[in-house]
Design an enzyme around this catalytic site. Structure first.
Site, PDB file in Angstrom:
ATOM      1  N   GLY A 277     -58.720  61.729-120.644  1.00  0.00           N
ATOM      2  CA  GLY A 277     -58.890  62.808-119.450  1.00  0.00           C
ATOM      3  C   GLY A 277     -59.814  63.993-120.091  1.00  0.00           C
ATOM      4  O   GLY A 277     -61.083  64.037-119.644  1.00  0.00           O
ATOM      5  N   CYS A 343     -49.554  89.438-110.716  1.00  0.00           N
ATOM      6  CA  CYS A 343     -48.347  90.416-110.913  1.00  0.00           C
ATOM      7  C   CYS A 343     -47.696  89.839-112.293  1.00  0.00           C
ATOM      8  O   CYS A 343     -46.654  89.655-112.280  1.00  0.00           O
ATOM      9  CB  CYS A 343     -47.588  90.903-110.024  1.00  0.00           C
ATOM     10  SG  CYS A 343     -48.798  91.773-108.488  1.00  0.00           S
TER      11      CYS A 343
HETATM   12  C1  LIG Z   1     -52.062  63.509-120.239  1.00  0.00           C
HETATM   13  C2  LIG Z   1     -52.336  61.981-120.871  1.00  0.00           C
HETATM   14  C3  LIG Z   1     -53.385  61.423-121.078  1.00  0.00           C
HETATM   15  C4  LIG Z   1     -54.676  62.163-121.273  1.00  0.00           C
HETATM   16  O1  LIG Z   1     -54.683  63.031-122.182  1.00  0.00           O
HETATM   17  P1  LIG Z   1     -55.962  63.802-122.585  1.00  0.00           P
HETATM   18  O2  LIG Z   1     -56.002  64.762-123.714  1.00  0.00           O
HETATM   19  O3  LIG Z   1     -56.430  64.461-121.500  1.00  0.00           O
HETATM   20  O4  LIG Z   1     -57.186  62.908-122.959  1.00  0.00           O
HETATM   21  C5  LIG Z   1     -53.561  60.099-121.378  1.00  0.00           C
HETATM   22  N1  LIG Z   1     -52.263  59.408-121.168  1.00  0.00           N
HETATM   23  C6  LIG Z   1     -51.222  59.723-120.865  1.00  0.00           C
HETATM   24  C7  LIG Z   1     -49.852  58.970-120.913  1.00  0.00           C
HETATM   25  C8  LIG Z   1     -51.145  61.235-120.563  1.00  0.00           C
HETATM   26  O5  LIG Z   1     -49.984  61.693-120.297  1.00  0.00           O
END
Ligand SMILES: *Cc1c(COP(=O)(O)O)cnc(C)c1O
Length: 419
Positions: A277, A343
């Site tokens: 991600g 706030c």
């Molecule tokens: C959030 C998540 C990801 C991605 O994590 P990154 O740190 O953004 O690469 C991948 N797999 C699962 C199951 C997640 O919850």
């Protein structure tokens, strides 16, 4: 490397001066760089090409914008989704259902059913209970759900506690000790085809060792399962690779990560699945804000900007750092705290920090805001929902509208008995 650079003294997104977008779209606004997103997608994919069989599933929660997903779909990515809403987005972006992994610690029966009906490629099960429910729903439809079991390897990820997911006390996955028996029982159910294991130990990881340890444990478990005659053809290694938010930070590169994976999984003979991600989306976006005014403080001035914790929650949630830079830097510096109008004292982006000198009306950006930025935005304090723009060379498009508080007000109702 990203495409937010100074040209002729003005910060640009690719070839578009950021002040032009701010003037035309208003602030606050997220800007994504198409070239940066494409580059990150390719660098990660190319790095992993040293592995025999790979499936890439972009973690939609990090940046679910439809245009962002479309870019990744065109780059050959599937999706890792954690809700029916995210699944619908991935499908809307043209991703094939079979390329979608359905993760998430609390998938409802309705979501499992929606996933089955869409033909989701793999459900990552968080518990035996969930697996039994999925198997029953699939059997009732005369089909078999394809699934992997998420295992909690009980390793210390070495990241912020709120984004660590692989310690025994975290809510994610089944315990390492019980995983084999659960996998065996689920494999025996008629409505389910267990094809592998999944692991994701946390986000913004700065070192490869915790991942290497987790993968080693997963390899042992895989061998144990195979020794019992159970089938394991897929291993989902999750996401988690971190990105630098500050100039002085260094993180493992995708190539170093891939080399570690290759070593750790040398004799596995499986399809390896990845759920990146942040490493794809983090550097592809900035949040543009305008200074409302500079207010005197006791230790240093407060720079009050028109972006707030509802637009970018990471500093308030995780004490996260985002570089704050002027769109037209004068070369002068100031020490100030950068705060939003909300706030809450947690609505603070920078505390007593050395920043570009700014004054009322000036534009600035928070860098590295492409992941876990707009996706976490809300309308707290009845503020608008922040819009998003994507730049491609010298053109740009609004890829998410600003949602006016009036539209949200229009969705609320006073019951007759209060009128
Ligand atoms: C959030 C998540 C990801 C991605 O994590 P990154 O740190 O953004 O690469 C991948 N797999 C699962 C199951 C997640 O919850």
């Amino acid at each position: 490397m990203d495409h937010f650079q100074l040209k002729h003294g003005i910060l640009h997104a690719e070839d578009v001066p950021i002040d032009r977008i701010a003037d035309e779209v208003g602030t606050p606004v997220y800007i994504y760089s198409h070239a940066t997103l494409t580059r990150h997608a390719r660098v990660f994919r190319d790095a992993l090409s040293i592995l025999p069989r790979v499936h890439l599933a972009f973690a939609v929660k990090s940046n679910p914008n439809l245009a962002v997903l479309k870019v990744l779909q065109r780059e050959g990515y599937g999706a890792d989704v954690v809700s029916e809403g995210e699944m619908r987005r991935a499908l809307a972006a043209g991703m094939r259902a079979q390329d979608i992994v359905f993760s998430g610690v609390g998938k409802s029966a309705a979501e499992l059913a929606a996933g089955l009906e869409a033909g989701i490629g793999q459900f990552n099960l968080e518990s035996e209970e969930e697996g039994a429910e999925l198997a029953a729903l699939a059997a009732a439809r005369g089909i078999r759900a394809v699934a992997a079991l998420r295992v909690n390897p009980d390793v210390e990820a070495g990241t912020h506690a709120k984004i660590s997911t692989g310690k025994a006390e975290n809510k994610f996955g089944v315990s390492y000790e019980r995983a084999a028996e659960i996998y065996a029982r689920l494999s025996a159910l008629p409505g389910i085809e267990m094809r592998g294991l999944a692991v994701h130990i946390g986000s913004q990881l700065a070192r490869l060792e915790p991942l290497r340890d987790a993968f080693a444990r997963m390899g042992e478990l895989m061998r144990l399962l195979r020794g019992q005659g159970l089938c394991v053809t897929h291993m989902d290694l999750g996401g988690g690779l971190g990105v630098p938010y500050r100039a002085d930070e260094t993180f493992p590169s995708p190539a170093e990560y891939a080399a570690m994976v290759a070593e750790a999984t040398r004799d596995w003979d499986v399809t390896l699945m990845f759920e990146p991600g942040r490493v794809i989306a983090g550097n592809t976006g900035v949040l543009v804000t305008r200074v409302i005014r500079v207010k005197a403080g006791v230790n240093c001035p407060f720079v009050v900007v028109d972006a707030a914790m509802n637009d970018l929650a990471r500093p308030a949630l995780y004490d996260a750092w985002h570089d704050f830079v002027a769109v037209r830097p004068s070369g002068r510096r100031m020490v100030a705290s950068v705060v939003g109008p909300i706030c809450e004292s947690s609505d603070t982006f920078a505390k007593e920090r050395d920043i570009d000198a700014v004054a009322a009306g000036d534009l600035a950006v928070f860098r590295t805001a492409g992941a876990y930025g707009a996706t976490m935005a809300n309308t707290y304090n009845s503020r608008p929902l922040v819009p998003e723009v994507m730049v491609d060379g010298s053109r740009y498009a609004i890829v998410a509208d600003r949602i006016d508080p009036a539209a949200i007000l229009a969705a609320e109702h006073v019951p007759d008995w209060l009128a």
